[in-house]
Every structure is written in C-alpha cells, then in structure tokens.
Write an enzyme that holds these catalytic residues in place. Structure first.
Site, mmCIF file in Angstrom:
data_model
loop_
_atom_site.group_PDB
_atom_site.id
_atom_site.type_symbol
_atom_site.label_atom_id
_atom_site.label_comp_id
_atom_site.label_asym_id
_atom_site.label_seq_id
_atom_site.Cartn_x
_atom_site.Cartn_y
_atom_site.Cartn_z
ATOM 1 N N HIS A 157 -10.252 27.697 71.810
ATOM 2 C CA HIS A 157 -8.866 27.543 72.603
ATOM 3 C C HIS A 157 -7.917 26.860 71.407
ATOM 4 C CE1 HIS A 157 -6.121 26.589 75.677
ATOM 5 N NE2 HIS A 157 -6.741 27.481 76.713
ATOM 6 N N ASP A 169 -13.052 31.451 80.239
ATOM 7 C CA ASP A 169 -13.754 32.809 80.555
ATOM 8 C C ASP A 169 -15.049 32.929 80.126
ATOM 9 O OD1 ASP A 169 -11.142 33.847 81.702
ATOM 10 O OD2 ASP A 169 -10.491 34.012 79.462
HETATM 11 N N1 CMC Z 1 -14.574 33.489 67.366
HETATM 12 C C1 CMC Z 1 -14.783 33.418 66.099
HETATM 13 N N2 CMC Z 1 -13.868 32.799 65.290
HETATM 14 C C2 CMC Z 1 -13.019 31.983 66.145
HETATM 15 C C3 CMC Z 1 -12.843 32.116 67.403
HETATM 16 C C4 CMC Z 1 -13.808 32.937 68.249
HETATM 17 N N3 CMC Z 1 -13.764 33.027 69.407
HETATM 18 N N4 CMC Z 1 -11.751 31.293 67.773
HETATM 19 C C5 CMC Z 1 -11.068 31.011 66.749
HETATM 20 N N5 CMC Z 1 -11.721 31.134 65.648
HETATM 21 C C6 CMC Z 1 -11.537 30.824 64.358
HETATM 22 C C7 CMC Z 1 -10.446 31.662 63.421
HETATM 23 O O1 CMC Z 1 -11.100 32.679 62.988
HETATM 24 C C8 CMC Z 1 -9.989 30.359 62.723
HETATM 25 O O2 CMC Z 1 -10.787 30.610 61.657
HETATM 26 P P1 CMC Z 1 -10.501 30.128 60.194
HETATM 27 O O3 CMC Z 1 -9.817 28.693 60.191
HETATM 28 O O4 CMC Z 1 -11.443 30.346 58.986
HETATM 29 O O5 CMC Z 1 -9.402 31.150 59.855
HETATM 30 C C9 CMC Z 1 -10.099 29.080 63.275
HETATM 31 O O6 CMC Z 1 -11.248 29.425 64.360
HETATM 32 C C10 CMC Z 1 -8.871 28.717 64.282
HETATM 33 O O7 CMC Z 1 -8.654 29.919 65.138
HETATM 34 P P2 CMC Z 1 -7.382 30.615 65.416
HETATM 35 O O8 CMC Z 1 -7.329 32.103 65.769
HETATM 36 O O9 CMC Z 1 -6.074 30.103 64.407
HETATM 37 O O10 CMC Z 1 -6.867 29.579 66.796
HETATM 38 P P3 CMC Z 1 -5.753 30.025 67.857
HETATM 39 O O11 CMC Z 1 -5.412 28.747 68.714
HETATM 40 O O12 CMC Z 1 -4.581 30.872 67.150
HETATM 41 O O13 CMC Z 1 -6.352 31.216 68.834
HETATM 42 C C11 CMC Z 1 -7.709 31.768 70.611
HETATM 43 C C12 CMC Z 1 -6.790 30.684 70.219
HETATM 44 C C13 CMC Z 1 -8.298 31.426 71.986
HETATM 45 C C14 CMC Z 1 -6.802 33.045 70.624
HETATM 46 C C15 CMC Z 1 -8.993 31.994 69.737
HETATM 47 O O14 CMC Z 1 -9.967 30.945 69.786
HETATM 48 C C16 CMC Z 1 -9.875 33.253 70.363
HETATM 49 O O15 CMC Z 1 -9.314 34.474 69.974
HETATM 50 N N6 CMC Z 1 -10.851 33.570 71.122
HETATM 51 C C17 CMC Z 1 -11.543 34.274 71.761
HETATM 52 C C18 CMC Z 1 -10.762 34.889 72.868
HETATM 53 C C19 CMC Z 1 -10.957 34.070 74.087
HETATM 54 O O16 CMC Z 1 -12.127 33.583 74.433
HETATM 55 N N7 CMC Z 1 -9.716 33.981 74.678
HETATM 56 C C20 CMC Z 1 -9.437 33.168 76.106
HETATM 57 C C21 CMC Z 1 -8.835 31.734 75.835
HETATM 58 S S1 CMC Z 1 -9.117 30.868 77.373
HETATM 59 C C22 CMC Z 1 -8.387 31.592 78.441
HETATM 60 C C23 CMC Z 1 -6.807 31.912 78.214
HETATM 61 O O17 CMC Z 1 -6.132 31.122 77.482
HETATM 62 O O18 CMC Z 1 -6.519 32.872 79.003
#
Ligand code: CMC
Length: 430
Positions: free
Chosen positions: A307, A365
């Site tokens: 998140h 989720d």
């Molecule tokens: N699986 C694997 N790696 C992950 C995940 C994941 N679910 N989430 C983040 N990472 C890694 C990402 O690859 C990055 O690694 P590195 O530093 O090596 O490049 C690091 O963690 C930081 O991730 P980010 O993508 O820069 O983080 P963000 O804040 O931009 O993204 C997020 C947040 C929710 C989009 C992301 O965690 C994600 O894609 N999660 C899976 C989708 C999900 O479950 N979404 C629902 C969110 S909660 C409900 C809502 O908001 O609607």
C-alpha cells in the site's frame, strides 16, 4: 509560531522561506507556493509520494501505525458498533447523527433507490459480457442527463439531494448491470428492506420464486462497506476531486471516480486477488509463485499486498480476515480452499525478506473477495461493490471541496522534456 524552512538557489543566491502548516494530527506540510513566485521553480513529485493535495477534515491515516480514523473515529469501533449508512452520514455531515437524523437519512436514501426508467434502458445497449464496472461508470455519468433539478453545485440543498441520490441509486444500477450480464429481469428496489438486504434482493431475487435474504450475508456486506467507505486522498477520490474542481456535474465526477477505482492497483485488486489465488491453485505452488513475484522480469505482483500509505498492517485487512472466519463458519463453508490458500500465502509472504524489507503487508483487498465469493457475489462485481461503498467517501470529499469558498480548479504543472521550439517541415521535405 509555525516552523519556517529556508530554500536557497546555490547558484544565484536567491532564497525564499516556506512555512510549515500543522494539521490536528499527522506530519506538517510545507506551503510551497513561494517557490514559484520567489525562485521560479516547480516541485516534482510523480505519483504524489510526498504531496498533500488538499486540506481535509474527513479521514486520517497513519500508515506506520496502521491507524484509520473517519472524522476521528477509529474504523475498528465503527466496524463493531455502527452500520454503513450511519458511517456514510458521519463522513458527509461530519458528526455522528442523532437517532432522528439517522432515521431521516435512512428514509431519504430508501426513497431515492429507484432510477429513472429510461436510464434502465441503457443496459440494453451493452453486450451481455460487458464488464459491470464499464456499465456502472457509463450509467453513473449518464445520470448527469437526468437529474437536472439538483445540479447547482453552489446550492447546499442541491448538493445534499445529489448526495442522497447517488448513494441510494448506485446499488440499483449495480444490480441492473449484474442482471443484464445474467440475462435475468431487473428486480426493483424494496423500501421495506435495509440498504444491504435490498441490494442482495436486487442481485439475487428472480420474479418466479421467493428469495430469502440471508442476514449473515447482509451483515457481512454492511461491514465490508464500512471498511471501504473512505480512505482520504486515494486515486479515485483524488480523481473525483480533480474532475469536480472544474465545476463539472457531480455525477460526471463520481463516474470519473468509478473509472479510476477499476484499475488493479486500486479497487480492481479484489478481483485480481481471486484470479491470482485460483492461478496458484494449491499451497504446494506458493513458493514458485512468490519466486515469480520477486523476479522483477516477470512483472507479477502479489495482489492484495502493499500500500502507498500503510507500511504496517492495513487495519481493514485485519478486520476482514477475522470476519472471514466468522462468515465462513456461519455459512458452513469453513473448508474454503481459497481462504486456506490465502492464509498460508500471507504467512509465507510475511516472513519473506522481499516483503519484510519493503514493508509489504496484506491490504483491504487481500481477503474481501473471499467473503464476497462466500455470499455469492460474482468476481466481476467485486470492484462494483467497492465503488458502492466508496461513493460515501467520494461524496463527502466532493461536498467538502465544493462548499469551500476558496475552491480552485486542480491544475498540476510538469517537467517538460520534449523538443524545444522547432519549425514545421512540409511533408515533401521530411
Ligand atoms: N507485490 C510485489 N512487489 C510489490 C508489491 C506487490 N503487491 N507492492 C509493491 N511491491 C514492491 C515494488 O515492486 C517496489 O519494489 P522495488 O523497490 O524493488 O522497486 C516496492 O515494493 C515499492 O512499490 P511501489 O510500486 O513503488 O509502491 P506504490 O506505493 O507505488 O504502490 C500499490 C502501491 C498498492 C499500487 C502496490 O503495492 C501494488 O501494486 N499492490 C498490489 C495491488 C493491490 O493490492 N492494490 C490494492 C491497494 S489497497 C486498496 C485500494 O487502494 O484500492
């Protein structure tokens, strides 16, 4: 006195002072307006990692401590003691309603559940396999063409009627989308039923036989809706604010929010989690799956994990996991293989260095789809359920923004890296 930060251009020696602004809780924010005026520079923050886009009194999140407050009330207390419509009322009006206020609100929502008959005809234009989110966002946008009596955004009573209408009608629109995909007749709302029971009836009743609403399912839905009702400046809420800041018709702004919610990084994750669990198939395959997640070349994510704000357990995920046990037990489905698989997946991921070092925890989720499935909601409707609940938050934020006399159009700037000025070249000389 507010803290001041001095920012200096090392080359020219020009400087400016930025004042820190303090909220009631949470980190201070810097008022960066003087940067452009005094130094001629913008800030650069792709993805809004460190940008407070607005001031708000609605919802507070402490991502490190795993805290979520609606108007100051912890979500855990609301989940235990409140109901979705009371929470919607709290978000929109700012304080817990009296009994009379809540009764009046519930009555108004109940009496606004029918939609214009012509609007229902829109569904006939969609192919039977259209995704329900596509139908819902289109039909919500089309509401702007119907309810002309209440779209003066500067009139508080108009805003209130809009708020009640959209919260009341979204379940009806969602049910119409679902019935359309099944090829079944639309079931009209019933005013003798409460919000979630009415929704279940519209989804699952058929004209040819009686349908018994399961109180366990209605209660579970209500709880899920409380947990999804708001989440401060998330992507879809910010979309509603941005669209609304232009003075657009509020139904158009909510439709924009529905569209933003659909993505798998946001509300579409609940559907993606079940696809993922089914793809993994059994606990024996978890290690292989996680190896793919950790190998960045594969572009696979552990859906329902991570998140932007929570770097600790998402408090909503904790509640939903507990609720999974209760709901599955009450429905006599304790042998759910997907629930078992998700518990094991969570356990393994939470011990894995990849997830530990990045502070990735289960989010709201990860478990919600298990409950939706258990109560019979089809997977394609999961994100629609999220949209119905989040409408309360979208409306509260839209109201807060539009009723602010200082509202301005949202209009970010950019770091331009395209070509400098160049002259047009006639086609024969290219
Ligand atoms: N699986 C694997 N790696 C992950 C995940 C994941 N679910 N989430 C983040 N990472 C890694 C990402 O690859 C990055 O690694 P590195 O530093 O090596 O490049 C690091 O963690 C930081 O991730 P980010 O993508 O820069 O983080 P963000 O804040 O931009 O993204 C997020 C947040 C929710 C989009 C992301 O965690 C994600 O894609 N999660 C899976 C989708 C999900 O479950 N979404 C629902 C969110 S909660 C409900 C809502 O908001 O609607």
């Amino acid at each position: 006195m507010n803290t001041k930060y001095e920012i200096k251009n090392g080359l020219t020696g020009k400087s400016t002072q930025l004042e820190a602004m303090s909220g009631t809780i949470g980190p201070d924010v810097l008022n960066i307006a003087p940067l452009l005026k005094d130094l001629g520079v913008f800030t650069f923050d792709p993805g809004f990692m460190a940008t407070a886009s607005t001031e708000s009194k609605i919802t507070y999140i402490d991502g490190d401590a795993g805290v979520l407050l609606y108007r100051g009330y912890p979500v855990e207390q609301l989940a235990e003691k409140s109901c979705f419509l009371e929470v919607a009322n709290l978000l929109i009006y700012g304080s817990l309603p009296s009994k009379a206020q809540l009764d009046a609100f519930q009555n108004s929502i109940t009496r606004h559940t029918m939609v214009n008959q012509q609007l229902l005809r829109f569904f006939q234009g969609f192919h039977h396999d259209a995704h329900p989110m596509a139908m819902v966002s289109a039909v919500v946008a089309s509401m702007a063409a119907f309810y002309h009596d209440s779209t003066d955004i500067n009139d508080p009573r108009h805003r209130e009627i809009f708020a009640h209408r959209i919260i009341a009608k979204l379940p009806t629109i969602a049910a119409a989308a679902y019935k359309h995909s099944l090829g079944q007749p639309f079931i009209y709302p019933r005013n003798d039923l409460r919000y979630c029971a009415n929704m279940l009836n519209m989804f699952f009743a058929v004209p040819c036989e009686a349908y018994a609403i399961d109180p366990v399912a209605a209660e579970a839905l209500d709880l899920l809706f409380i947990l999804h009702a708001d989440h401060e400046q998330n992507a879809s809420t910010s979309t509603v604010r941005l669209a609304g800041s232009t003075g657009a018709n509020p139904y158009a702004a909510i439709s924009a929010g529905v569209s933003a919610l659909w993505g798998p990084a946001h509300g579409g994750a609940n559907e993606a989690v079940l696809d993922m669990l089914e793809g993994i198939g059994s606990t024996a395959n978890i290690d292989d799956f996680l190896a793919r997640v950790k190998d960045k070349r594969d572009n696979v994510r552990l859906m329902g994990f991570g998140h932007r704000v929570y770097k600790n357990f998402d408090p909503r995920a904790k509640i939903i996991r507990g609720m999974c046990y209760r709901v599955l037990e009450k429905l006599g489905r304790t042998d759910s293989p997907l629930f078992e698989l998700s518990l094991r997946l969570e356990e393994i991921a939470l011990k894995d260095e990849y997830f530990v070092s990045r502070k990735l925890y289960p989010n709201v989720d990860f478990y919600s789809g298990i409950i939706y499935s258990a109560i019979g909601i089809p997977r394609s409707m999961f994100t629609v359920m999220f949209a119905i609940a989040r409408t309360a938050g979208w409306v509260a934020h839209w109201q807060e923004m539009v009723s602010d006399p200082h509202m301005r159009i949202g209009r970010p700037r950019q770091l331009y890296t395209g070509p400098k000025k160049q002259d047009y070249v006639p086609i024969e000389r290219r």
